[in-house]
Design an enzyme around this catalytic site. Structure first.
Site: not given
Lengths: 80, 220
Positions: B86, B194, B196
Site C-alpha cells: 500500500c 494488504h 497482513e
C-alpha cells in the site's frame, strides 16, 4: 528571491479531481466548462540573488521532490 | 531470518505486518525508525501501509526521501527481498525502486473492501508458493491505488512477467488491472492490497497467512 512552482498532471493522465470539479461546476449552472484539470502551486523563498542560480536550484528541487516525472509536469517562475 | 519493518511517521500497518511476520517466522521482526541512517543486520525488509507524512505532496513522496531509504535502496539493489504494501508500494515507486506511480483512484472514492487477486506470475520468490492463476482474497484500503505507467513500461512489465498480481474486479482504475509488480531483478515487490490484515479467521481470512508463510519459506 521567491520561486513559484506550478505542478500539473501530464496530459493523458486521468484527473478524477478535475472531473469532480467539472461536475460540481455543471451542477452550479456553469454550462460549457470542460477539460478541468487540478494541479498545485508551491511557493518558496530562495537564498539566492541571481535569477539563474535561483532557477537552477528550483529545477533541482522539482526533479528530486516537488514533481514526479512519471505523471507530472512543472513550470518555474522566479519572482523578484 | 532477520526481517525488519521500516516505520515512518503515520505508518499504520507496521504492527500488523510485524504480527504477520512473527506468525510466519516465530519471532518478532526488527522495527526500524525512518530517521535512522543505517539498517540493522537484516535480510528481509517490509515497507508497511499507512499514510506516511499525511500523504503530503504525493503519497509516499516524503517517505521515499527519508534517511533510512538510502540504506533500503542499497540493500534492494544488492538483492535483499523488499515488500512494499500500500503506502509502501507508493514509496517504492517514488524511490525509483519500482517503475510507474500510484494515482488517485479513478472513481474518486477511498476504496476499503476485500478484493480478489489473481496470481499472474508464480516464478517470483514472493509468489512461488501459489499456482499461477490462483486466487487470493486480500483487503484494500487506499485513495491512491490507481497504478499508472506509460505503455512502454506496461508492455515491459507484461512481457517480462513482472506483474505479480492482478485484480479480478478492478477497484481503482489501475492500468491493466495491476495490483502488484516486481522489479526487474525480482527481489522487490510492491502491492496495494494488504496480506497482513488477513492472517487469522478472527480477522476475516487467512490468505495473508499463506502468503507470508510462502514468502518466508522462499526467502529462507
Amino acid at each position: 528571491m521567491k520561486a513559484r512552482i506550478t505542478v500539473t498532471l501530464k496530459s493523458g493522465v486521468l484527473d478524477p479531481q478535475g472531473k469532480a470539479i467539472e461536475g460540481a461546476l455543471a451542477g452550479l449552472g456553469f454550462a460549457g466548462a470542460s477539460e478541468v484539470r487540478q494541479g498545485k502551486v508551491i511557493e518558496l523563498k530562495l537564498n539566492e540573488s541571481d535569477e539563474a542560480a535561483a532557477r537552477a536550484k528550483a529545477e533541482e528541487m522539482c526533479k528530486k521532490l516537488l514533481a514526479n516525472p512519471v505523471m507530472e509536469n512543472y513550470a518555474i517562475e522566479i519572482l523578484a | 531470518m532477520k526481517p525488519s519493518i521500516i516505520v515512518f511517521p503515520a505508518s499504520n500497518c507496521d504492527r500488523d505486518a510485524a504480527a504477520a511476520l512473527e506468525q510466519a517466522t516465530g519471532k518478532a521482526p526488527l522495527m526500524v525508525w525512518h530517521g535512522e541512517a543505517s539498517l540493522p543486520d537484516t535480510d528481509f525488509i517490509i515497507l508497511p501501509g499507512g499514510f506516511s507524512y499525511g500523504d503530503y505532496l504525493r503519497s509516499g513522496a516524503m517517505a521515499a526521501k527519508s534517511p533510512i531509504m538510502r540504506a533500503v535502496i542499497d540493500k534492494a539493489n544488492a538483492g535483499t527481498p523488499v515488500i512494499g504494501i500500500c503506502n509502501g508500494f507508493q514509496t517504492l515507486c517514488e524511490a525509483g525502486l519500482l517503475p510507474g506511480a500510484l494515482l488517485r483512484n479513478s472513481g474518486l472514492n477511498f476504496v476499503c473492501r476485500t478484493v480478489t487477486l489473481k496470481v499472474e506470475n508464480n516464478r517470483s520468490m514472493f509468489t512461488s508458493g501459489f499456482e499461477k492463476g490462483a486466487y487470493l482474497d486480500f483487503p484494500v484500503a487506499h485513495h491512491d491505488g490507481n497504478y499508472f505507467a506509460d505503455d512502454e513500461t506496461l508492455n515491459r512489465l507484461d512481457s517480462e512477467g513482472r506483474i505479480a498480481f492482478r485484480y479480478v474486479d478492478n477497484p481503482n482504475g489501475s492500468a491493466r488491472d495491476i495490483a502488484g509488480i516486481l522489479n526487474d531483478a525480482g527481489n522487490v515487490l510492491g502491492m496495494m492490497p494488504h496480506p497482513e490484515r488477513v492472517i487469522s479467521p478472527l480477522l476475516g481470512g487467512v490468505d495473508g497467512a499463506a502468503f507470508f508463510k510462502a514468502v518466508v519459506e522462499a526467502a529462507a
